[in-house]
Design an enzyme around this catalytic site. Sequence first.
Site, PDB file in Angstrom:
ATOM      1  N   CYS A 123      -2.041  -2.644 -16.270  1.00 27.11           N
ATOM      2  CA  CYS A 123      -1.967  -1.696 -15.194  1.00 27.11           C
ATOM      3  C   CYS A 123      -1.338  -1.946 -14.104  1.00 27.11           C
ATOM      4  CB  CYS A 123      -3.445  -1.262 -14.877  1.00 27.11           C
ATOM      5  SG  CYS A 123      -4.509  -2.619 -14.302  1.00 27.11           S
ATOM      6  N   HIS A 141       0.808  -1.285  -0.012  1.00 24.14           N
ATOM      7  CA  HIS A 141      -0.086   0.122   0.080  1.00 24.14           C
ATOM      8  C   HIS A 141       0.925   1.174  -0.017  1.00 24.14           C
ATOM      9  CE1 HIS A 141      -2.448   3.213   1.873  1.00 24.14           C
ATOM     10  NE2 HIS A 141      -3.306   2.664   1.131  1.00 24.14           N
TER      11      HIS A 141
HETATM   12  C1  PEP Z   1      -2.442  -5.177 -10.320  1.00 28.67           C
HETATM   13  O1  PEP Z   1      -2.842  -6.384  -9.512  1.00 28.67           O
HETATM   14  O2  PEP Z   1      -1.585  -5.646 -10.810  1.00 28.67           O
HETATM   15  C2  PEP Z   1      -3.267  -4.244  -9.983  1.00 28.67           C
HETATM   16  C3  PEP Z   1      -2.867  -3.218 -10.901  1.00 28.67           C
HETATM   17  O3  PEP Z   1      -4.337  -3.924  -9.082  1.00 28.67           O
HETATM   18  P1  PEP Z   1      -3.850  -3.686  -7.550  1.00 28.67           P
HETATM   19  O4  PEP Z   1      -2.356  -3.367  -7.546  1.00 28.67           O
HETATM   20  O5  PEP Z   1      -4.580  -2.544  -7.076  1.00 28.67           O
HETATM   21  O6  PEP Z   1      -3.913  -4.660  -6.843  1.00 28.67           O
END
Ligand code: PEP
Length: 808
Positions: A764, A399
């Site tokens: 992403c 986080h």
């Molecule tokens: C991922 O898991 O790559 C993602 C973009 O989502 P998060 O990092 O919010 O879990």
Amino acid sequence: MDRLVALGLPTVPGITIPVPSARDLTDPAVARQVVDLMEELVGRQVGGGDHPMLLRLLASAPMAASGLPPQVPGIGLTPKNATSLADLIGRQGDLFDIWASVLRLVAEDALDVSPDALEDALDGVTTEAGRVEALLAVCATKGTGPVPEDPADQLALSATALLHRWSSPRGCRARRSQNLPDDLGLALHVQAVHIGPWQRSGIGTASSRDPDTGAPIPTGTFHRGVRRSALPTDASGEPLSALPGGIDLLKHTLATLEHHLRDVAEVTFELRDGKLSLLSATALGRPTPRAGLRLAVDLANAGTIDRKAALRTVRPQVVQELLHAQLRLTGDENLLVKGLAASPGAARGLVVLSPQRALELAAGGVPTVLFSSETTPGDVPALLAAVAVVTTSGGLASHAAVVARGSGTPAVCGASELRIDTISGTVRAGGHTVREGDIVTVDGRSGTVYVGEVDIRPAEPPAELDTLLAWADDERVLRVRTNADTVRETEVALRLGAEGIGLCRTEHQFMGDRLPVVRRYLLAQDDAAQREALDALTDAQCEDFQGLLRAVGNRPVTVRLLDAPLHEFLPHDGVYEDEAQRTRALEMREVNPMLGLRGVRLALLNDDLYPAQAEALFNAWVMVSQEGITPQLEVMIPLVSLPEELVIAIDQVRKAADKVAEQTGVRVPYLIGSMVETPRAALLADQLAMHVDFLSFGTNDLTQMTYGFSRDDVESRLLAGYVERGLLAVSPFVEFDLEGVGALVAIAVQRARSVKPTIKLGVCGEHGGDATSIQRLAPLGLDYVSCSPQRVPIARLAAAHTVIEELL
Ligand code: PEP
Ligand code: MG
């Protein structure tokens, strides 16, 4: 030197006698011709006249060889002219010192004076002038003849001495030890040495660029009155601005060399009676990021190289260094701890051990560094208020790391050696103890934290960066979007060239004063309480979405519906609103929260959640569209592993769209998509594709689940050991794993396109902003990458590289 002459650059005036003819120079008649030619060439007279010169004889071999004979620098000196020349120079000692060394060489190697006779002659002589006198006398009495006064005779004798030394048993031994042929010849070079006041002579080094700014300003040192053979290695000397006669010629010379070498040029030069001559010129090879970038753009603007070549010379990682503040390390720093380089940049501030303290001090404008074991959404306001953050646990996708990267805050995560004691208000590591309120300096690029103040160089990206990135945009096919959750992040990302938002994590909007409302929703005891909390959230979301949509303008924006790992949202501090909430929180606590009630799963258990979010989003769109702004809305469902989950969530979104259309009379245009971040989703991508317009690979979770590596735990505890033992070159959370995770992505791309050839595919996860990962991801056939705002320029350049390198 040939190349420098061909470029019309100032070199030491001279004549080279190539290997086959070198021995001819031992003939005084040939030497006479050479002296005459030199005088004509240079316009000065050897040993006399108003502007005198001397000659220097050097040897070179046709291949790299050590043990070459020494140079003979004072040809033309005689007892008649030495004093007046020394007066002209203004330093008698220097000239006589040179002369003595020449006489010694000639005595030993050309006039057959025995070593014993030389030693006897010099015994007890202490001055340079005395040594010269003794050497002249011993040559005349113990040698095969006196030292001649005619410069041509001196030149012939010097050539004899050099060639004799090269063919001596010592010279042969040196060649054999280097596996060089016994009969390797020498070329001889006769050079002019202008004689003039010592203040107008000297030696120097110069680089074509200022390493700090990258500006094309000659940078280096001039050593006034220092001879070529005596170049000091210490930091003494004067700046080039002190060069007698100015630096215009040097500047022109270095600029010409840059275009020839296509690199930052480095030269050594000498100045003799104000005349500049290059002694050597080389390409620097690894210029500083600033110098490399500015040079590449300058060369392309001048047409020396094309834009593709300019792009090729600048590594994407260099861009990162230009965009962030950096430490100026001296080596005297006190290291507190080293952890993971979680978010680049450098900052210093007062140590704070609680988010509240960070907020209090930041409100008064005091820079703070927040130390914490880990962070949760409740800490986000403090994270944004602090100038840097340091955590003891959590990896690069934790986080704190994700939030810090998003906001451009330097962060060091997973610094597991750090002991934070909130009771005594201290932080301990590496034999140091710092207290709350002490100053520390954080370098998020290297993952280091230092005790006390370290000098910081602010980020000042040169204007050439924008030029280069615009050229990159012309080349790349991969689109670059950003992961942004707030207006500020969006604005930063757009300024850095993002083409839209590829991931808005809506859970990041539930922070600060919104957090108690989320908790009330998650921990509600009854439907009414839950509904009340949801209504409050929906209103807040609608407001947030309007800001985001206005900021993104008419560009695409992917809004991901809630993906809240419960442990991040449940109270950590033991502070509950009431006993019932406490009981419910304990009931909901999970052993494996990252594999638990997250993403679409939460929405299936709480079937009013996604409709409420979608409604808030569509209403926000309707409102901003009335202002003439029509963002290209994309709604994304997270953590899908069953196509059936996706179908249900899509249905919820569709109903929300219908409801908004009914209430407002506006049918909001939107695309629907699914994240692919579980291995099952990747394998079933064809089944998912049938229901959606786009798929976005969440490579953070996909990496976590493919390896079975907890993204919050393994980086600080496990991966360093893996890297040390050579099991992994680097963390797969940093550089995309092509072999394993890549195989899943390749399968997903192929399967998705097999049922829907036009489906839009993107990434992403954090890998979307890593140059090496982009290099690996691009060939898999993706349409876009999305990354944190500060990494957008890196992605733009890396995406261009994938095209340019393919063309090679
Ligand atoms: C991922 O898991 O790559 C993602 C973009 O989502 P998060 O990092 O919010 O879990
Ligand atoms: Mg994820």
